[in-house]
Design a protein around this motif. Structure first.
Motif, mmCIF file in Angstrom:
data_model
loop_
_atom_site.group_PDB
_atom_site.id
_atom_site.type_symbol
_atom_site.label_atom_id
_atom_site.label_comp_id
_atom_site.label_asym_id
_atom_site.label_seq_id
_atom_site.Cartn_x
_atom_site.Cartn_y
_atom_site.Cartn_z
ATOM 1 N N LEU A 4 0.861 -1.186 0.076
ATOM 2 C CA LEU A 4 -0.109 -0.041 0.012
ATOM 3 C C LEU A 4 0.947 1.152 -0.002
ATOM 4 O O LEU A 4 0.525 2.279 -0.660
ATOM 5 N N ALA A 5 2.040 1.181 0.751
ATOM 6 C CA ALA A 5 3.115 2.303 0.762
ATOM 7 C C ALA A 5 3.398 2.562 -0.527
ATOM 8 O O ALA A 5 3.450 3.776 -0.910
ATOM 9 N N LYS A 6 3.763 1.527 -1.333
ATOM 10 C CA LYS A 6 4.366 1.816 -2.791
ATOM 11 C C LYS A 6 3.234 2.203 -3.582
ATOM 12 O O LYS A 6 3.530 3.215 -4.377
ATOM 13 N N GLU A 7 2.022 1.634 -3.538
ATOM 14 C CA GLU A 7 1.113 2.251 -4.136
ATOM 15 C C GLU A 7 0.613 3.566 -4.005
ATOM 16 O O GLU A 7 0.555 4.355 -4.915
ATOM 17 N N ASP A 12 0.687 9.311 -5.644
ATOM 18 C CA ASP A 12 0.910 10.670 -5.353
ATOM 19 C C ASP A 12 1.691 11.430 -6.670
ATOM 20 O O ASP A 12 1.290 12.462 -6.849
ATOM 21 N N GLY A 13 2.728 10.809 -7.091
ATOM 22 C CA GLY A 13 3.488 11.050 -8.272
ATOM 23 C C GLY A 13 2.461 11.337 -9.462
ATOM 24 O O GLY A 13 2.496 12.289 -10.215
ATOM 25 N N VAL A 37 -6.418 6.051 0.334
ATOM 26 C CA VAL A 37 -6.306 6.277 -1.148
ATOM 27 C C VAL A 37 -7.252 7.063 -1.682
ATOM 28 O O VAL A 37 -7.353 8.055 -2.275
ATOM 29 N N LEU A 38 -8.722 6.710 -1.161
ATOM 30 C CA LEU A 38 -9.904 7.298 -1.717
ATOM 31 C C LEU A 38 -10.116 8.598 -1.232
ATOM 32 O O LEU A 38 -10.230 9.680 -1.935
ATOM 33 N N GLU A 39 -9.605 8.896 0.112
ATOM 34 C CA GLU A 39 -9.851 10.183 0.759
ATOM 35 C C GLU A 39 -8.868 11.223 0.039
ATOM 36 O O GLU A 39 -8.883 12.334 -0.421
ATOM 37 N N ALA A 40 -7.517 10.594 -0.520
ATOM 38 C CA ALA A 40 -6.553 11.335 -1.099
ATOM 39 C C ALA A 40 -7.010 11.765 -2.454
ATOM 40 O O ALA A 40 -6.774 12.691 -3.119
ATOM 41 N N LEU A 41 -7.652 10.861 -3.180
ATOM 42 C CA LEU A 41 -7.974 10.948 -4.626
ATOM 43 C C LEU A 41 -9.217 11.906 -4.552
ATOM 44 O O LEU A 41 -9.209 12.641 -5.478
ATOM 45 N N VAL A 42 -10.046 12.018 -3.560
ATOM 46 C CA VAL A 42 -10.928 13.181 -3.480
ATOM 47 C C VAL A 42 -10.284 14.454 -3.757
ATOM 48 O O VAL A 42 -11.093 15.535 -4.212
ATOM 49 N N ASP A 43 -9.511 14.515 -3.043
ATOM 50 C CA ASP A 43 -8.668 16.048 -3.256
ATOM 51 C C ASP A 43 -8.111 16.200 -4.487
ATOM 52 O O ASP A 43 -7.952 17.420 -4.723
#
Length: 147
Positions: A4-7, A12-13, A37-43
């Motif tokens: 998950l950390a690698k994903e 992010d990049g 991941v979902l929360e970050a993608l919403v941003d």
């Protein structure tokens, strides 16, 4: 864990440097393993298309009947919060409009395509979702987006 950390590092990049407007497609069986991941993608993304078994947690969060589908009941409120955040930020969470269901988990099962918001799922085992039918909305939803 490590995967998950690698994903997240890769995402992010790709997301930070990607062209806008941008969409992401997220699938899998569990919301719990993808909530960060979902929360970050919403941003970062304009549209997030949800697939796989986690669809049913989101559908339940919307108040839809999900029969005996795999649902992470502990994450229904989390899914609801993700959808509310997306709406507040003018983003779109896209769920399947139709679902293929079966009456048993076998090659000769009777199948049926039902609307995701169907109110009566008794007698259909949604844990045996075969695959979402071809979604005719997908090309129009992803037009003019970086995927």
């Amino acid at each position: 864990g490590f995967l998950l950390a690698k994903e997240l590092e890769y995402l992010d990049g790709a997301v930070s440097n990607g062209e806008k407007p941008m969409a992401a497609i997220v699938g899998g069986s569990k919301v719990s393993s993808k909530i960060t991941v979902l929360e970050a993608l919403v941003d970062k993304c304009d549209k997030i298309i949800i697939g796989g078994g986690m669809v049913f947690t989101f559908l339940k969060a919307k108040g839809y009947s999900v029969g005996t589908s795999l649902v992470e009941d502990d994450f229904v409120e989390t899914a609801k919060a993700v959808m509310e955040k997306a709406e507040k930020e003018g983003k779109q969470i896209i769920l399947p409009s139709d679902i293929v269901v079966a009456d048993s988990f076998s090659p000769d099962a009777e199948t049926q395509i039902v609307a995701a918001d169907a109110t009566q799922m008794d007698g259909w085992d949604l844990t045996t979702v075969l695959m979402p039918p071809p979604n005719r909305r997908l090309p129009s939803l992803t037009a003019r987006l970086s995927l």
